[in-house]
Structure formats: C-alpha cells, structure tokens
Design an enzyme around this catalytic site. Sequence first.
Site, short mmCIF file in Angstrom:
data_model
loop_
_atom_site.label_atom_id
_atom_site.label_comp_id
_atom_site.label_asym_id
_atom_site.label_seq_id
_atom_site.Cartn_x
_atom_site.Cartn_y
_atom_site.Cartn_z
N SER A 54 0.84 -1.22 0.00
CA SER A 54 0.00 0.00 0.00
C SER A 54 0.86 1.26 0.00
O SER A 54 0.41 2.33 -0.40
CB SER A 54 -0.96 0.00 1.20
OG SER A 54 -0.24 -0.08 2.41
N LYS A 106 3.20 1.89 2.88
CA LYS A 106 3.56 2.24 4.27
C LYS A 106 5.06 2.53 4.42
O LYS A 106 5.43 3.58 4.94
CB LYS A 106 3.19 1.09 5.24
CG LYS A 106 1.73 0.70 5.24
CD LYS A 106 1.47 -0.45 6.19
CE LYS A 106 2.22 -1.73 5.93
NZ LYS A 106 1.86 -2.43 4.68
N SER A 161 -0.51 -4.51 10.44
CA SER A 161 -1.37 -4.43 11.64
C SER A 161 -2.84 -4.59 11.24
O SER A 161 -3.62 -3.65 11.33
CB SER A 161 -1.12 -3.12 12.41
OG SER A 161 -1.06 -1.98 11.59
#
EC number: 2.7.1.25
Length: 199
Positions: free
Chosen positions: A36, A38, A106
């Site tokens: 994504s 991060k 997470s």
Amino acid sequence: MATNIVWHQHKVGKTERSAQKQQRPLVIWLTGLSGSGKSTIANLLEQKLGAADKHTYLLDGDNIRHGLCGDLGFSDKDRVENIRRISEVAKLFVDAGLIVITAFISPFRADRDFCRHLLADGEFVEVFVDTPLAVCEERDPKGLYQKARAGDIKDFTGIDSAYEAPQNPEIHLDYQAGQSAEQSAEQLIAKLKEKGFLA
Ligand SMILES: Nc1ncnc2c1ncn2[C@@H]1O[C@H](COP(=O)(O)OS(=O)(=O)O)[C@@H](OP(=O)(O)O)[C@H]1O
Ligand SMILES: Nc1ncnc2c1ncn2[C@@H]1O[C@H](COP(=O)(O)OP(=O)(O)O)[C@@H](O)[C@H]1O
C-alpha cells in the site's frame, strides 16, 4: 504476569525528555495492505521530520521481523503478538520523547487499539494508507502477491488472511491514481499539521 515486581518512578521522565527535544512525542501508526506504500511513505516522512529538526524513530515490519519478532510468523496469533511487542516498544520510545513512525500491516483493529490505549490521549495517530488490493497486487513490489495467488505463501493479508480497515482513523490517505509517494508524504505532513499533531 508481573508478580512481585514494583514499578520504579524515575526522576527523569517523559516530560523532561520531550522538553529537552523540544517536541511532543507521538506514535504515527501507518496501517494498510502489503504494497500500500507504508514503508515508502514512512521513510519519506522520517526524512522530512528530521529535516525539520524532529527526533524520530521508524519501526518497520520487515526489519523488526528480522530481530525482535524474528520468531513470529503470519498466523493470527503471531500477528497479535507482533503488534503487542511493537506497541510496547513504541510506548518506550514515546517515553524517551521521540516521534515514532510505525509501518506494519497491523491487520486487526483490536491490536491497533491496544497500542492506542497504551498511550496517553492524543499520542496515537492512526494513519490508514488506503490503497485498494487491486493496486497493491499490481504493484507487487516484492512479488509476494504472485506467490500468494499461486498458493506458495499461505495466510497472505488480503488474499487468505483478513485485513480490518480502520473505521475512524485520525488520518485517511486515500489512493489517488498517479499520485507519487513524495506527494503522499507531503499530504500526510499537511494533515498532521492541520490536525495539530505537529507544531
Ligand atoms: N503471509 C503474509 N502476509 C502478509 N505479509 C507477509 C506475509 N508473508 C510475508 N510477508 C511480508 O511481511 C511484511 C508484513 O509484516 P508485518 O509485521 O507488517 O505484518 S503484521 O502487521 O504482523 O500483519 C510484509 O511487508 P509489507 O509489504 O511491507 O507490508 C510482507 O513483505
Ligand atoms: N503514492 C504512493 N505512496 C507510496 N508508495 C507508492 C505510491 N505510488 C507508488 N508507490 C510505490 O508502491 C510501492 C509500495 O511499497 P511499500 O512502500 O514497500 O509498501 P508497504 O510497506 O505498504 O508494503 C513502492 O514501490 C512505491 O514506490
């Protein structure tokens, strides 16, 4: 469980350590699917905060899994333990007066909330790096989606392991086609300032 152990109250605490660094300690918690953005955004953010004389520490999934969490895999149970350890480390670094940036998938809400509740009000900034699965899979920077689709990796987030998207993140980084990582990092800094997390 901590039995027969007494907490020591030290003379130098978070207040003194953050005053020395002239900043408000925080955890900037990036969450999102693999690919994504991060790690890329977290790296750029740390460079930009450093250039603004902030004291930071970046905890990144791939790196932490080489050491502190090297014994953990990707079962739900191991992911819970991974985020528990990271959260406790992040809390220590906040106590040291640092601005902590974390870049972990997470995937579970309860675990992100665990970290939020370890910290004081306003110290936890959840940042949802909201890049659709199809885009992450197209990027596939490490070739892991291809392996997961081929069945060579089990329990891969978004394929055969769950990702629980944040419902009310402090900051939502919406995917925009053609937006560079540099632009996303700038957008994140702007939102951190706008919401009063960065002076
Ligand atoms: N099964 C499976 N599922 C998801 N990700 C996998 C898996 N196996 C290996 N990898 C690689 O491990 C990185 C994710 O580690 P995290 O510690 O962030 O994961 S988690 O928060 O405990 O879910 C992740 O890194 P990022 O791509 O940076 O997110 C992957 O490179
Ligand atoms: N706007 C953007 N923000 C972040 N990464 C982007 C962006 N556009 C393209 N990318 C690319 O997408 C990939 C994201 O990989 P990475 O940062 O490792 O993601 P994660 O850490 O979430 O797995 C990188 O190759 C990065 O250059």
